[in-house]
Design an enzyme around this catalytic site. Structure first.
Site, mmCIF file in Angstrom:
data_model
loop_
_atom_site.group_PDB
_atom_site.id
_atom_site.type_symbol
_atom_site.label_atom_id
_atom_site.label_comp_id
_atom_site.label_asym_id
_atom_site.label_seq_id
_atom_site.Cartn_x
_atom_site.Cartn_y
_atom_site.Cartn_z
ATOM 1 N N ASP A 485 0.840 -1.207 0.000
ATOM 2 C CA ASP A 485 0.000 0.000 0.000
ATOM 3 C C ASP A 485 0.868 1.247 0.000
ATOM 4 O OD1 ASP A 485 -0.781 0.068 3.590
ATOM 5 O OD2 ASP A 485 1.048 -0.376 2.505
ATOM 6 N N GLU A 486 2.059 1.135 -0.560
ATOM 7 C CA GLU A 486 3.010 2.235 -0.561
ATOM 8 C C GLU A 486 3.255 2.731 -1.986
ATOM 9 O OE1 GLU A 486 5.550 0.419 3.214
ATOM 10 O OE2 GLU A 486 6.480 0.637 1.251
#
Length: 564
Positions: A485-486
């Site tokens: 989720d980066e």
């Protein structure tokens, strides 16, 4: 019976035409076979490079997990006999093991007491199991302990690959495994212990090779050439069974790769044990890029040559028709006008011979409404089909190269492509005394979204976040997905820090708008961190470190404000 000059010339020309047809068809077939084998070599080599890159990404992910565990305060506390910290660390060990079946074990081993295991979590079947009390063992005599204790903080050690013989190791016992380890150091930089992860070799490669075509054969050997993975499992880990089964003995052509004199090798093996079933193969030497005694791994993919040449089957019937048609045409025309067939036959032969060349093919007389025209049209069909197959192969290579440098879910550049563009942007900024900004974007509370709504919804959220980031930046900017989720955004040529902040605010505002998924509105927030060149750093590492710290400050402030 006497034959006149015309008859003799007609017979000679007819026989010559038949011979020319056969030679032409043979040359076309050989040229097509060469093209297909060359294309298969290129496809296998590209696939092998992509697989090596995926292996590197898996190793980097495992290394990051180890480094995070080693830096956690609970690791040092557990080395100081803090039982509560040991329990907390065991819980942390179980988390990556539940998420990734590649782990056999994760352990904390102290530097004292002959390398006694202090915290240990094993995989037992499908579940992690904490091992405690008298079951903990002394491991100080293993290289993954004493070699790792000699490393600096942040370095990772890779053991030699072998069959796990450590007693009581549950699911890992008797299975091919490799150990990754990193030291746990105190504030003074003194190593107090090591974090060791035992990784399932077969499990990792089974997962990585799942996307390969069914007829691709996977090979992996250590730096000495001993097989670690082979289509025939009986040939693997021969050195562990008192015999040597080596890749260079099966494929003599890759001896240079094993010796380190070449980085890659493509071969068409049709000798020895492959004489009856030849293989087309590509091998590369993949460097571990870690502290290890293993050296380079030899990674290879092979495909049966018969499967490669099977793509010629539709063309062989056309070639046979061409031979028959060309022979009949030669006989008929030779009886009437021997000289009339000389030039067209030469043109057709030159066209077929050019199938394997890179120059412009001569024009075929397809407009003729006689046998020569029909023959020319057949040749044109053959040339078109070969061109279509080459275009398809080139398209497949392009897709593989794209997958190697882009994230499969969002379509954004991956870490490798982002690092390349970051290096180019930094070089331009240094040369022109310019500016750039690096923006880290992390989705808040993404794991609960996955856990509560499922991975399908989580994937759609990530796709939506990526799309909104793309809408907020310029074409000259680069957005990439570098983790689950980066995301990171590279903003070259920004005039000021305020301009970069406005882009960040624009992205935050865009993502703050609810995501509508399957008719339901879902609120998503992000934490962000900015770093500016040259104020916050003059290289990629310094800028990334500054942006990461800024992002975590923003995440902490967001929690205090109830964001997310």
């Amino acid at each position: 019976m006497r034959f006149g000059l015309a008859s003799r010339l007609g017979i000679v020309l007819a026989l010559s035409g038949m011979l020319s047809a056969g030679i032409t068809a043979l040359q076309a077939q050989r040229a097509s076979e060469t093209l297909l084998v060359d294309s298969a070599h290129a496809e296998l080599l590209t696939s092998t490079r992509v697989l090596a890159r995926r292996i590197t990404l898996v190793r980097e992910d495992l290394s990051r997990t180890l480094l995070a565990l080693a830096r956690h305060p609970a690791a040092l506390a557990a080395l100081a006999d803090d039982a509560q910290a040991a329990t907390q660390l065991a819980t942390l060990f179980a988390l990556p093991m539940e998420a990734n079946r590649a782990y056999f074990q994760i352990r904390l081993i102290g530097a004292a007491d002959n390398g006694l295991e202090l915290v240990r979590v094993d995989r037992d079947g499908d579940a992690p199991l904490r091992v405690d009390g008298d079951a903990l063992q002394e491991k100080g005599h293993y290289p993954y302990v004493f070699d790792t204790l000699a490393l600096a903080a942040g370095e990772v050690y890779l053991s030699r690959v072998g069959i796990n013989r450590e007693r009581g190791s549950h699911s890992a016992l008797g299975r091919p495994a490799v150990q990754l380890a990193t030291p746990v150091v105190d504030a003074a930089g003194t190593p107090r212990g090591v974090i060791v992860a035992s990784v399932d070799l077969n499990g990792v490669f089974t997962l990585l090779a799942a996307d390969l075509p069914a007829d691709f054969q996977l090979y992996l050997a250590n730096s000495a050439g001993d097989y670690l993975i082979h289509p025939d499992p009986a040939r693997t880990f021969g050195f562990d069974k008192g015999r040597r089964v080596r890749v260079q003995d099966e494929f003599a052509a890759i001896q240079a790769v094993v010796d380190g004199r070449a980085g890659e090798s493509m071969l068409d093996s049709a000798i020895g044990e492959h004489a009856r079933a030849p293989l087309v193969a590509a091998f590369i030497a993949a460097r571990a890029q870690l502290r290890t005694d293993e050296g380079a791994f030899i990674l290879g993919l092979a495909r049966p040559r018969a499967n490669v040449l099977a793509e010629l089957d539709p063309l062989r019937s056309i070639m046979l028709q061409i031979v028959i048609g060309m022979s009949l045409t030669g006989i008929l025309i030779a009886a009437i006008l021997a000289r009339a067939i000389t030039h067209p036959i030469e043109v057709l032969g030159a066209a077929v011979q050019n199938f394997s060349g890179k120059g412009e093919a001569p024009a075929l007389p397809v407009e003729r409404q006689d046998e020569i025209g029909a023959l020319a049209r057949r040749f044109a069909e053959l040339r078109t089909q070969i061109g279509q197959q080459l275009a398809e192969l080139e398209h497949r290579r392009s897709e593989l190269e794209h997958l190697a440098r882009h994230d499969a879910l969002t379509g954004l550049p991956n870490r490798a492509l982002f690092d390349d563009r970051m290096a180019v942007a930094l070089a331009a900024a240094r040369r022109d005394d310019g500016r750039l900004a690096l923006l880290f974007v992390d989705v808040d509370h993404f794991k609960p979204i996955n856990d509560r709504l499922g991975h399908v919804v989580g994937d759609r959220v990530l796709e939506g976040v990526a799309a909104r980031i793309r809408q907020c930046i310029r074409e000259s900017d680069t957005a990439a997905r570098v983790g689950g989720d980066e995301f990171v955004v590279l903003l070259p040529g920004v005039a000021s820090a305020a301009d970069a902040a406005r882009v960040a605010d624009k992205i935050r505002a865009a993502i703050d708008r609810p995501f509508v998924i399957d008719g339901h509105a879902l609120a998503v927030s992000v934490s962000m961190g900015l770093a500016h060149y040259p104020q916050d750093g003059t290289d990629a590492t310094a800028l990334a470190r500054h942006a990461d710290r800024a992002m975590y400050r923003d995440k902490a402030e967001g929690k205090a404000q109830g964001r997310g």
